[in-house]
Scaffold this motif. Structure first.
Motif, short mmCIF file in Angstrom:
data_model
loop_
_atom_site.label_atom_id
_atom_site.label_comp_id
_atom_site.label_asym_id
_atom_site.label_seq_id
_atom_site.Cartn_x
_atom_site.Cartn_y
_atom_site.Cartn_z
N GLU A 33 -5.49 -52.69 -19.95
CA GLU A 33 -5.56 -51.39 -19.99
C GLU A 33 -4.84 -50.64 -20.87
O GLU A 33 -3.40 -50.98 -21.03
CB GLU A 33 -5.25 -50.75 -18.32
CG GLU A 33 -6.00 -51.38 -17.46
CD GLU A 33 -5.95 -50.59 -15.95
OE1 GLU A 33 -4.97 -50.11 -15.87
OE2 GLU A 33 -6.61 -50.95 -14.87
N MET A 35 -3.09 -47.57 -21.90
CA MET A 35 -2.70 -46.17 -21.32
C MET A 35 -2.30 -44.91 -22.38
O MET A 35 -1.43 -45.17 -22.99
CB MET A 35 -1.42 -46.30 -20.66
CG MET A 35 -1.42 -47.53 -19.62
SD MET A 35 -2.56 -47.53 -18.46
CE MET A 35 -1.70 -46.81 -17.24
N ARG A 69 -7.07 -45.76 -20.27
CA ARG A 69 -7.05 -44.55 -19.14
C ARG A 69 -6.19 -43.45 -19.94
O ARG A 69 -5.32 -43.49 -20.86
CB ARG A 69 -5.87 -44.95 -18.12
CG ARG A 69 -6.45 -46.17 -17.26
CD ARG A 69 -5.74 -46.58 -15.84
NE ARG A 69 -6.29 -47.34 -15.17
CZ ARG A 69 -7.29 -47.00 -13.90
NH1 ARG A 69 -7.23 -45.41 -13.83
NH2 ARG A 69 -7.77 -47.68 -13.20
N ASN A 71 -4.63 -39.37 -20.13
CA ASN A 71 -4.02 -38.07 -19.30
C ASN A 71 -3.48 -37.60 -20.63
O ASN A 71 -2.07 -37.61 -20.74
CB ASN A 71 -3.02 -38.48 -18.21
CG ASN A 71 -2.46 -37.06 -17.46
OD1 ASN A 71 -3.03 -36.13 -17.55
ND2 ASN A 71 -1.22 -37.10 -17.36
N ILE A 96 -11.24 -44.04 -18.74
CA ILE A 96 -10.98 -43.39 -17.16
C ILE A 96 -10.15 -42.25 -17.33
O ILE A 96 -8.92 -42.22 -17.82
CB ILE A 96 -10.39 -44.33 -16.30
CG1 ILE A 96 -11.35 -45.57 -16.10
CG2 ILE A 96 -10.23 -43.55 -14.90
CD1 ILE A 96 -10.97 -46.84 -15.14
N ASP A 98 -7.73 -39.95 -15.88
CA ASP A 98 -6.94 -40.00 -14.59
C ASP A 98 -6.21 -38.52 -14.36
O ASP A 98 -5.98 -38.19 -13.26
CB ASP A 98 -5.75 -41.00 -14.67
CG ASP A 98 -6.21 -42.41 -14.49
OD1 ASP A 98 -7.23 -42.47 -13.56
OD2 ASP A 98 -5.61 -43.11 -15.12
N GLN A 118 -11.76 -39.54 -12.69
CA GLN A 118 -11.42 -39.28 -11.21
C GLN A 118 -12.05 -38.23 -10.79
O GLN A 118 -12.07 -37.10 -11.44
CB GLN A 118 -9.76 -39.18 -11.11
CG GLN A 118 -9.40 -40.55 -11.51
CD GLN A 118 -9.30 -41.84 -10.69
OE1 GLN A 118 -9.90 -41.68 -9.37
NE2 GLN A 118 -8.73 -43.09 -11.04
N SER A 121 -9.65 -34.77 -11.87
CA SER A 121 -9.37 -34.71 -13.06
C SER A 121 -10.43 -33.64 -14.10
O SER A 121 -11.17 -33.14 -13.52
CB SER A 121 -9.62 -36.13 -13.80
OG SER A 121 -11.06 -36.39 -13.77
#
Length: 230
Positions: A33, A35, A69, A71, A96, A98, A118, A121
């Motif tokens: 993953e 980040m 992921r 953000n 994804i 988040d 999500q 999100s």
């Protein structure tokens, strides 16, 4: 920082912004993953994630399913474009969202072959912007440069969503500074492929019994108070 087990364990760190990307070895869940939870590109405050790091990691993991992921509120548009192209070139990346993917972060995330959000999100796009100073010729050149970045965005998002150029341009314009989509709206617009629903809390039989007993006792107490009042 690299985490090589289910229990976080730092084996290396670096103060350089381009090394601030975090990679988790999620072999127990199918693959690594990535980040991406900071500014896109290095920022003046020593933070941010450089596209060089993301591209290097993906190049070293060709043929491996990767989860990225997000953000991030965005950052440098060209860093976002490099991330987008590297993710698309890899061809086996699931993005994804988040928290939020806005501006340059949404450009990067749109390169994934699958984009999942999500339920709680946000996904957002807007026209590129910058600061400029100089004479009329310098400012005109800046406008041309911004137009070229927006053309890249239009190409990326029309390909992603299957929507018309006019629709994508309208989203980039928005009412003020672009358009922000909820997960459901992003799914309907074609940006997202799937929405992960908010997990509903399931009460156990014991919890349900305890709640019933609490309400029953409260009702008895109210009856006693009423009787005493009489």
């Amino acid at each position: 920082m690299f985490n090589l087990s289910k229990t976080p364990k730092v084996i290396s760190t670096s103060s350089e912004a381009k090394q601030r990307v975090k990679v988790i070895d999620a072999s127990h869940s199918g693959g690594p993953e990535l980040m991406i939870m900071d500014d896109i590109g290095e920022n003046p405050f020593g933070g941010g994630i450089a596209a060089e790091t993301v591209k290097g990691f993906l190049s070293a993991n060709q043929g491996v399913e990767v989860v990225a992921r997000f953000n991030s509120l965005g950052g440098d548009a060209f860093e976002g474009l490099v991330m987008h192209n590297a993710i698309a070139e890899h061809g086996n990346v699931t993005a994804i969202i988040d928290g939020i993917a806005f501006s340059a972060a949404s450009i990067a995330a749109a390169g994934a072959n699958r984009l999942v959000m999500q339920e709680a999100s946000t996904f957002g796009i807007h026209r590129s912007w910058t600061g400029a100073a100089g004479n009329i010729h310098a400012l005109a050149a800046t406008i041309e440069w911004l137009d070229s970045v927006d053309e890249h965005q239009i190409s990326i998002f029309t390909a992603r969503t299957g929507r018309s150029r006019d629709e994508v341009v309208a989203w980039l314009e928005g009412t003020d500074d672009g358009t922000v989509f909820s997960a459901a709206e992003a799914l309907a617009a074609g940006f997202a492929d799937e929405v992960i629903p908010i997990k509903q809390r399931q009460a156990t039989e014991q919890q349900a019994a305890a709640t019933y007993a609490c309400h029953r006792n409260s009702a008895k107490m109210r009856q006693r108070i009423i009787k005493r009042g009489r």
